[in-house]
Design a protein around this motif. Structure first.
Motif, mmCIF file in Angstrom:
data_model
loop_
_atom_site.group_PDB
_atom_site.id
_atom_site.type_symbol
_atom_site.label_atom_id
_atom_site.label_comp_id
_atom_site.label_asym_id
_atom_site.label_seq_id
_atom_site.Cartn_x
_atom_site.Cartn_y
_atom_site.Cartn_z
ATOM 1 N N GLY A 97 -8.751 -18.000 -6.514
ATOM 2 C CA GLY A 97 -8.094 -16.923 -7.256
ATOM 3 C C GLY A 97 -7.395 -16.015 -6.266
ATOM 4 N N TRP A 98 -6.945 -14.853 -6.729
ATOM 5 C CA TRP A 98 -6.272 -13.949 -5.791
ATOM 6 C C TRP A 98 -7.220 -13.542 -4.669
ATOM 7 C CZ3 TRP A 98 -8.321 -9.254 -4.804
ATOM 8 C CH2 TRP A 98 -9.093 -8.624 -5.794
ATOM 9 N N ARG A 99 -8.510 -13.387 -5.001
ATOM 10 C CA ARG A 99 -9.470 -12.966 -3.991
ATOM 11 C C ARG A 99 -9.661 -14.039 -2.915
ATOM 12 N NH1 ARG A 99 -13.004 -8.841 -4.554
ATOM 13 N NH2 ARG A 99 -12.706 -8.779 -6.805
ATOM 14 N N GLY A 100 -9.808 -15.281 -3.367
ATOM 15 C CA GLY A 100 -9.978 -16.380 -2.423
ATOM 16 C C GLY A 100 -8.752 -16.560 -1.534
ATOM 17 N N THR A 154 9.390 -10.701 -1.415
ATOM 18 C CA THR A 154 9.930 -11.164 -2.702
ATOM 19 C C THR A 154 9.392 -12.540 -3.083
ATOM 20 O OG1 THR A 154 11.844 -12.010 -1.507
ATOM 21 C CG2 THR A 154 12.074 -9.867 -2.585
ATOM 22 N N MET A 155 8.849 -13.274 -2.107
ATOM 23 C CA MET A 155 8.196 -14.537 -2.442
ATOM 24 C C MET A 155 6.821 -14.260 -3.045
ATOM 25 S SD MET A 155 6.505 -17.377 -0.132
ATOM 26 C CE MET A 155 4.981 -16.594 -0.631
ATOM 27 N N ILE A 156 6.116 -13.308 -2.457
ATOM 28 C CA ILE A 156 4.783 -12.941 -2.950
ATOM 29 C C ILE A 156 4.898 -12.335 -4.354
ATOM 30 C CG2 ILE A 156 2.889 -11.302 -2.583
ATOM 31 C CD1 ILE A 156 3.443 -11.801 0.503
ATOM 32 N N SER A 157 5.889 -11.488 -4.547
ATOM 33 C CA SER A 157 6.072 -10.805 -5.833
ATOM 34 C C SER A 157 7.557 -10.715 -6.168
ATOM 35 C CB SER A 157 5.464 -9.399 -5.762
ATOM 36 O OG SER A 157 5.680 -8.714 -6.976
ATOM 37 N N HIS A 162 4.309 -8.587 -10.450
ATOM 38 C CA HIS A 162 3.969 -9.985 -10.742
ATOM 39 C C HIS A 162 3.655 -10.708 -9.435
ATOM 40 C CE1 HIS A 162 5.068 -10.595 -15.113
ATOM 41 N NE2 HIS A 162 5.194 -9.298 -14.894
ATOM 42 N N LEU A 163 2.490 -11.388 -9.428
ATOM 43 C CA LEU A 163 2.023 -12.062 -8.215
ATOM 44 C C LEU A 163 2.195 -13.570 -8.381
ATOM 45 C CD1 LEU A 163 0.513 -11.476 -5.497
ATOM 46 C CD2 LEU A 163 -1.619 -11.875 -6.746
ATOM 47 N N ASP A 164 2.764 -14.226 -7.353
ATOM 48 C CA ASP A 164 3.015 -15.672 -7.429
ATOM 49 C C ASP A 164 1.945 -16.433 -6.643
ATOM 50 O OD1 ASP A 164 4.007 -18.225 -7.655
ATOM 51 O OD2 ASP A 164 6.102 -17.614 -7.383
ATOM 52 N N LEU A 165 0.805 -16.684 -7.312
ATOM 53 C CA LEU A 165 -0.324 -17.348 -6.653
ATOM 54 C C LEU A 165 0.072 -18.700 -6.063
ATOM 55 C CD1 LEU A 165 -3.123 -16.759 -9.348
ATOM 56 C CD2 LEU A 165 -2.937 -15.613 -7.135
ATOM 57 N N ALA A 166 0.786 -19.520 -6.844
ATOM 58 C CA ALA A 166 1.110 -20.875 -6.391
ATOM 59 C C ALA A 166 2.064 -20.859 -5.201
ATOM 60 C CB ALA A 166 1.694 -21.695 -7.540
#
Ligand SMILES: [Zn+2]
Length: 236
Positions: A97-100, A154-157, A162-166
């Motif tokens: 997840g975001w934490r990991g 801008t890649m991260i968000s 909005h967060l782009d985990l993938a």
């Protein structure tokens, strides 16, 4: 790798990503009883698995060279990441997840592989998770990612909060030296149902979408809500 949702074929290995129509992908179902006993805790601990049903304690990543043991993780909106040596001789899986992601579980897996091997001999596949289209988080979390990771802001968000985990996972895995990184799944929150046999609106289970009416899964007391399995096995 071969199986449901795969885009890459490695002989002797079967993998898949679950959905509402098959929580555990059908090709993996015969091996369900071999899975290690574990509890996912959004941590960064990786366990070496040597035998079926191994008691692994709290862990979010698994590694094995043994055939016939299904390695799997349960996810709703978190990222399932499946790993395979290009010759099919070793496999691994991670729940991130975001934490990991922030705390370095992908780096931990790369470190585990690097004990005796090179990540350049491995490929990875990122499965269905909350997409950047839907995954809205607080500004502090976006700032944390942007300050801690060496990737473009801008890649991260790409859009406000909005967060782009993938995208973050893909960038990390590429930087860690994996030979190829596939993005296989779509957004667990908004992807519509593609199985005409199911009178359901959505393809995946989503913690976010259902959080107002989530229930505890009795088989995984640490996890609330329905989840789907992603898994991989070296065929016997
Ligand atoms: Zn979405």
């Amino acid at each position: 790798m071969s199986g449901d949702g795969g885009s890459r074929t490695i002989p002797g290995v079967t993998h898949g990503f679950g959905s509402k129509s098959a929580q555990l992908p059908i090709p993996l179902q015969p091996y369900c009883s071999t899975r290690p006993a574990t509890k996912q805790v959004h941590g960064t601990r990786i366990v070496d698995v040597h035998h079926p049903l191994q008691a692994c304690g709290e862990a979010d990543g698994f590694f094995t060279r043994e055939p016939g043991i299904l390695l799997s993780v349960l996810t709703a909106d978190c990222l399932p990441v499946i790993f395979c040596r290009k010759d099919g001789q070793a496999i691994a899986v991670v729940h991130a997840g975001w934490r990991g992601l922030l705390e370095g579980i992908l780096e931990q897996m790369a470190q585990r592989i690097s004990l005796e091997d090179s990540t350049s001999n491995w490929v990875a596949a990122i499965g269905p998770a909350a997409g950047v289209c839907c995954y809205e988080v607080n500004e502090d979390l976006i700032n944390n990612f942007q300050q801690l990771l060496p990737f473009p802001a801008t890649m991260i968000s790409p859009s406000y909060r909005h967060l782009d985990l993938a995208a973050i996972a893909e960038a990390k895995l590429t930087a860690l030296g994996f030979a190829a990184v596939d993005r296989v799944g779509s957004c667990t929150i908004c992807t519509p149902n593609d199985d005409p046999a199911l009178a359901r609106r959505f393809k995946y289970t989503s913690y976010r979408r259902n959080s107002h009416r989530r229930e505890q899964d009795p088989t995984h007391p640490g996890i609330k809500g329905r989840n789907q399995y992603s898994g991989i096995i070296i065929n016997q």
